[in-house]
Design a protein around this motif. Structure first.
Motif, PDB file in Angstrom:
ATOM      1  N   ARG A 176       0.789  -1.246  -0.037  1.00 20.00           N
ATOM      2  CA  ARG A 176       0.215  -0.187   0.022  1.00 20.00           C
ATOM      3  C   ARG A 176       0.538   0.979  -0.191  1.00 20.00           C
ATOM      4  NH1 ARG A 176      -3.141  -3.022  -1.497  1.00 20.00           N
ATOM      5  NH2 ARG A 176      -4.784  -4.416  -0.364  1.00 20.00           N
ATOM      6  N   MET A 177       0.820   2.351  -1.184  1.00 21.78           N
ATOM      7  CA  MET A 177       1.060   3.502  -0.696  1.00 21.78           C
ATOM      8  C   MET A 177       0.093   4.379  -0.463  1.00 21.78           C
ATOM      9  SD  MET A 177       4.415   3.462  -1.709  1.00 21.78           S
ATOM     10  CE  MET A 177       5.219   2.065  -2.567  1.00 21.78           C
ATOM     11  N   TYR A 181       9.157  -6.168   3.883  1.00 20.26           N
ATOM     12  CA  TYR A 181       8.790  -7.413   4.317  1.00 20.26           C
ATOM     13  C   TYR A 181       9.133  -7.923   5.748  1.00 20.26           C
ATOM     14  CZ  TYR A 181       9.096  -8.261  -0.547  1.00 20.26           C
ATOM     15  OH  TYR A 181       8.564  -8.689  -2.234  1.00 20.26           O
ATOM     16  N   GLU A 182       9.724  -7.480   6.633  1.00 21.48           N
ATOM     17  CA  GLU A 182       9.948  -7.666   8.047  1.00 21.48           C
ATOM     18  C   GLU A 182       8.449  -7.263   8.661  1.00 21.48           C
ATOM     19  OE1 GLU A 182      13.269  -6.120   9.305  1.00 21.48           O
ATOM     20  OE2 GLU A 182      14.760  -8.288   8.932  1.00 21.48           O
ATOM     21  N   GLY A 183       8.125  -5.558   8.058  1.00 22.59           N
ATOM     22  CA  GLY A 183       7.011  -5.362   8.625  1.00 22.59           C
ATOM     23  C   GLY A 183       6.504  -4.156   9.037  1.00 22.59           C
ATOM     24  N   HIS A 184       7.428  -3.371   8.566  1.00 23.45           N
ATOM     25  CA  HIS A 184       8.114  -1.735   9.219  1.00 23.45           C
ATOM     26  C   HIS A 184       7.535  -1.212   8.125  1.00 23.45           C
ATOM     27  CE1 HIS A 184      11.740  -2.095  11.903  1.00 23.45           C
ATOM     28  NE2 HIS A 184      12.019  -3.727  10.326  1.00 23.45           N
ATOM     29  N   ILE A 185       7.226  -0.021   8.675  1.00 20.96           N
ATOM     30  CA  ILE A 185       6.411   1.010   8.017  1.00 20.96           C
ATOM     31  C   ILE A 185       7.855   2.291   7.269  1.00 20.96           C
ATOM     32  CG2 ILE A 185       4.253   2.339   8.050  1.00 20.96           C
ATOM     33  CD1 ILE A 185       3.819   1.282  10.512  1.00 20.96           C
ATOM     34  N   LEU A 186       7.274   2.560   6.190  1.00 18.22           N
ATOM     35  CA  LEU A 186       8.035   3.348   5.563  1.00 18.22           C
ATOM     36  C   LEU A 186       7.471   4.616   5.731  1.00 18.22           C
ATOM     37  CD1 LEU A 186       9.899   1.809   2.373  1.00 18.22           C
ATOM     38  CD2 LEU A 186      10.332   1.816   5.267  1.00 18.22           C
ATOM     39  N   ILE A 187       8.050   5.778   5.028  1.00 18.23           N
ATOM     40  CA  ILE A 187       7.968   7.357   5.239  1.00 18.23           C
ATOM     41  C   ILE A 187       8.808   7.756   4.101  1.00 18.23           C
ATOM     42  CG2 ILE A 187       6.907   9.394   6.043  1.00 18.23           C
ATOM     43  CD1 ILE A 187       6.859   8.618   9.007  1.00 18.23           C
ATOM     44  N   MET A 188       7.772   7.881   2.180  1.00 13.26           N
ATOM     45  CA  MET A 188       9.071   8.760   1.458  1.00 13.26           C
ATOM     46  C   MET A 188       7.705  10.586   1.437  1.00 13.26           C
ATOM     47  SD  MET A 188       8.207   5.748  -1.210  1.00 13.26           S
ATOM     48  CE  MET A 188       8.591   4.123  -0.452  1.00 13.26           C
ATOM     49  N   ILE A 189       9.266  11.397   1.644  1.00  8.58           N
ATOM     50  CA  ILE A 189       8.517  12.793   1.704  1.00  8.58           C
ATOM     51  C   ILE A 189       8.489  13.066  -0.081  1.00  8.58           C
ATOM     52  CG2 ILE A 189       8.793  14.893   2.945  1.00  8.58           C
ATOM     53  CD1 ILE A 189       9.261  12.809   5.263  1.00  8.58           C
ATOM     54  N   ASP A 190       8.003  13.512  -0.560  1.00 12.97           N
ATOM     55  CA  ASP A 190       8.158  14.674  -1.508  1.00 12.97           C
ATOM     56  C   ASP A 190       9.865  15.857  -1.441  1.00 12.97           C
ATOM     57  OD1 ASP A 190       8.306  14.953  -4.617  1.00 12.97           O
ATOM     58  OD2 ASP A 190       7.025  16.949  -4.527  1.00 12.97           O
ATOM     59  N   GLY A 191      11.117  15.637  -2.623  1.00 11.33           N
ATOM     60  CA  GLY A 191      12.084  16.831  -1.890  1.00 11.33           C
ATOM     61  C   GLY A 191      12.897  15.870  -1.484  1.00 11.33           C
ATOM     62  N   SER A 192      12.690  14.499  -0.901  1.00  9.50           N
ATOM     63  CA  SER A 192      14.473  14.376  -0.192  1.00  9.50           C
ATOM     64  C   SER A 192      14.035  12.603  -0.935  1.00  9.50           C
ATOM     65  CB  SER A 192      13.956  14.011   1.078  1.00  9.50           C
ATOM     66  OG  SER A 192      14.736  13.598   1.213  1.00  9.50           O
ATOM     67  N   PRO A 193      15.385  12.681  -0.797  1.00 11.45           N
ATOM     68  CA  PRO A 193      15.931  11.165  -1.415  1.00 11.45           C
ATOM     69  C   PRO A 193      15.476  10.055  -0.390  1.00 11.45           C
ATOM     70  CG  PRO A 193      17.937  12.419  -1.217  1.00 11.45           C
ATOM     71  CD  PRO A 193      16.640  13.175  -0.943  1.00 11.45           C
ATOM     72  N   SER A 194      15.813  10.050   1.053  1.00 15.80           N
ATOM     73  CA  SER A 194      16.173   9.496   2.025  1.00 15.80           C
ATOM     74  C   SER A 194      14.513   9.128   2.461  1.00 15.80           C
ATOM     75  CB  SER A 194      16.358  10.165   3.170  1.00 15.80           C
ATOM     76  OG  SER A 194      17.568  10.575   3.074  1.00 15.80           O
ATOM     77  N   VAL A 195      14.332   7.300   3.164  1.00 13.94           N
ATOM     78  CA  VAL A 195      13.351   7.149   2.756  1.00 13.94           C
ATOM     79  C   VAL A 195      13.660   7.005   4.636  1.00 13.94           C
ATOM     80  CG1 VAL A 195      12.100   5.018   2.598  1.00 13.94           C
ATOM     81  CG2 VAL A 195      12.557   6.379   0.732  1.00 13.94           C
ATOM     82  N   MET A 200      13.383  21.016   5.377  1.00 17.26           N
ATOM     83  CA  MET A 200      13.846  20.492   5.980  1.00 17.26           C
ATOM     84  C   MET A 200      13.564  19.245   5.441  1.00 17.26           C
ATOM     85  SD  MET A 200      16.413  21.721   6.674  1.00 17.26           S
ATOM     86  CE  MET A 200      16.168  22.803   5.326  1.00 17.26           C
ATOM     87  N   ALA A 201      12.431  18.548   5.223  1.00 16.46           N
ATOM     88  CA  ALA A 201      11.492  17.322   4.701  1.00 16.46           C
ATOM     89  C   ALA A 201      11.257  16.332   5.902  1.00 16.46           C
ATOM     90  CB  ALA A 201      12.257  16.870   2.992  1.00 16.46           C
ATOM     91  N   GLU A 202      12.200  15.001   5.356  1.00 16.94           N
ATOM     92  CA  GLU A 202      11.529  14.178   6.243  1.00 16.94           C
ATOM     93  C   GLU A 202      12.738  14.421   8.230  1.00 16.94           C
ATOM     94  OE1 GLU A 202      16.361  14.058   5.055  1.00 16.94           O
ATOM     95  OE2 GLU A 202      14.385  14.368   4.356  1.00 16.94           O
TER      96      GLU A 202
END
Length: 479
Positions: free
Chosen positions: A162-163, A241-255, A207-209
């Motif tokens: 899901r995104m 795949y382990e069950g973590h949750i990612l946060i992606m922010i536009d303008g930053s290459p760091s997830v 400062m994005a993330e």
């Protein structure tokens, strides 16, 4: 929305500042006997796609849009994938500023057609500088959120991926994506994270993330990171795949990877790109280097001021020549000097980096020892500590460990053995007290979990690593 075409157009022009900003595109058009207005941002819009759509609209006759002109345009005469309608002018303005194109049509006064034909200036997905591997993929996340979601989906062809899209910032309206595997992730944790993000109330995310991190972590003055960052799509996919949750922010290459314990910041993709035995050895070396970077200087200083603490056979430890200034002052000056050089290296153009290295090594290091400002042993042990700092995969953790090292060094100088013992105890208790999204920061060390503890200190072969981390409460615990 006004129930009048001209009023809607004038409102859009005023809110977008058409006459005040040169990069706001406003086209006054007429197709199929109807007045139409197009709003877009120069540099965000794909000219060829809009040209193709306008060419198709120019061939329409008035009777082709009757009846129900909105349905005819959306389903037949605007052949594009990403179409949407908005019934709020302010929301339409926000969308235009984000990149999509707004089409206002005479006779359709309750809806504005949004054409998402945007493109962003973007660099290529090259390998991240801070997460290099000898073997493995060479692509990395970039500053455009759509590219990052595509790089993630390329590695996860799972129907439950899901995104979730949302915006943060009253003025900036920064695009944010929450990514997780619905069949694996703890949905209560996803819900809590979503609610925390929605509660962020600020003008913008300059400062994005890092701005989001400070709102989510809760420990505003804590130097230790509770969120892990990665610029590698394979690392991000492994955590999903382990069950973590990612946060992606536009303008930053760091997830952002949530939640992340202390030990997550000591992992590196290189360990999993080698054979398990080699990976386990590399992990052991890294752990040794990281903990040495914290304790080697306080221990050396303690042994230098009290040689009786040294066992027989290690009496050589300690400075043969103290120098013209006290030993503790040498360490503090050297620590500040190292950080000064690091900042200088960040701001130095690549073409001058070699010159900076020569200045630091020859003109500062050797001359300082020659004139008696520093002893040779101080330079040696400081170099060992700095190398251990650079072995830390997480840049944020390396900075936090550096501050801990300075604290231990000062306490040792003030109170000797008791200072080092008290400082170490306070440091451990502080890490024990920390939480990362309601998870103990030192898990699985405290609270103890044997299987996870083994996986932390040993690079387990993948066929044997068949359980997901228990602290994530995954719906499907088996891999």
């Amino acid at each position: 929305m006004f129930h009048n075409y001209d009023q809607n157009v004038e409102y859009m022009k005023e809110r977008l500042g058409v006459d005040k900003s040169f990069d706001i595109i406003y086209l006054d058009l007429e197709y199929a006997g109807r007045k139409m207005s197009l709003f877009a941002i120069d540099g965000f819009v794909k000219d060829d796609i809009l040209h193709y759509l306008m060419k198709g609209l120019s061939r329409l006759d008035p009777d082709q849009l009757e009846p129900e002109p909105l349905e005819k345009l959306l389903r037949t005469y605007i052949p594009y994938v990403e179409l949407e309608t908005k019934d709020d002018l302010n929301e339409a303005v926000d969308w235009v500023l984000a990149g999509p194109t707004a089409l206002v049509v005479e006779g359709i006064n309750d809806k504005i057609i949004m054409i998402d034909a945007r493109t962003y200036p973007v660099r290529g997905p090259q390998e991240p500088d801070v997460e290099r591997v000898v073997r493995g993929s060479r692509d990395g996340f970039v500053e455009t959120i759509v590219f990052n979601t595509a790089l993630t989906r390329r590695r996860i062809r799972d129907r439950s991926l899901r995104m979730e899209y949302m915006q943060i910032g009253r003025r900036s309206k920064t695009d944010i994506c929450i990514s997780y595997l619905e069949d694996i992730a703890d949905m209560d944790r996803v819900k809590r994270l979503r609610e925390q993000l929605e509660l962020i109330d600020t003008d913008a995310l300059p400062m994005a993330e890092k701005t989001v991190d400070e709102f989510l972590s809760g420990e505003h003055w804590s130097p230790y990171p509770t969120i892990r960052y990665t610029e590698r799509p394979d690392t991000a996919a492994a955590h999903l795949y382990e069950g973590h949750i990612l946060i992606m922010i536009d303008g930053s290459p760091s997830v952002m990877i949530t939640p992340s314990t202390f030990w997550h910041h000591l992992q590196h993709a290189e360990e999993y790109r080698q054979k398990p035995s080699v990976g386990a050895y590399l992990r052991f070396v890294r752990f040794f280097a990281v903990f040495a970077s914290i304790f080697v200087l306080p221990l050396y200083y303690l042994f230098s001021i009290d040689p009786s603490l040294l066992p027989q056979g290690l009496q050589f430890i300690g400075p043969t020549e103290v120098g013209v200034i006290p030993l503790i002052a040498q360490f503090l000056i050297a620590e500040v000097g190292i950080d000064t050089l690091r900042l200088a290296a960040i701001h130095t153009p690549s073409a001058l980096a070699t010159a900076l290295g020569l200045v630091a090594a020859i003109l500062i290091g050797q001359v300082a020892v020659a004139v008696g400002l520093f002893s040779n042993e101080v330079i040696l042990y400081l170099a060992a500590a700095v190398i251990g700092t650079y072995c830390t995969p997480s840049y944020e953790l390396s900075l936090a460990n550096r501050m801990s090292r300075l604290g231990l060094l000062i306490l040792t100088a003030l109170f000797g053995v008791k200072g080092l013992a008290i400082g170490t105890t306070v440091w451990i208790l502080y890490l024990v007290r920390l939480n990362t999204f309601n998870t103990a920061y030192l898990w699985p060390f405290l609270p103890f979990n044997y299987r996870a503890f083994r996986d932390v200190f040993l690079r387990t072969p993948m066929p044997l690593k068949n359980r997901r981390p228990a602290f994530l409460h995954p719906q499907d615990p088996d891999k």
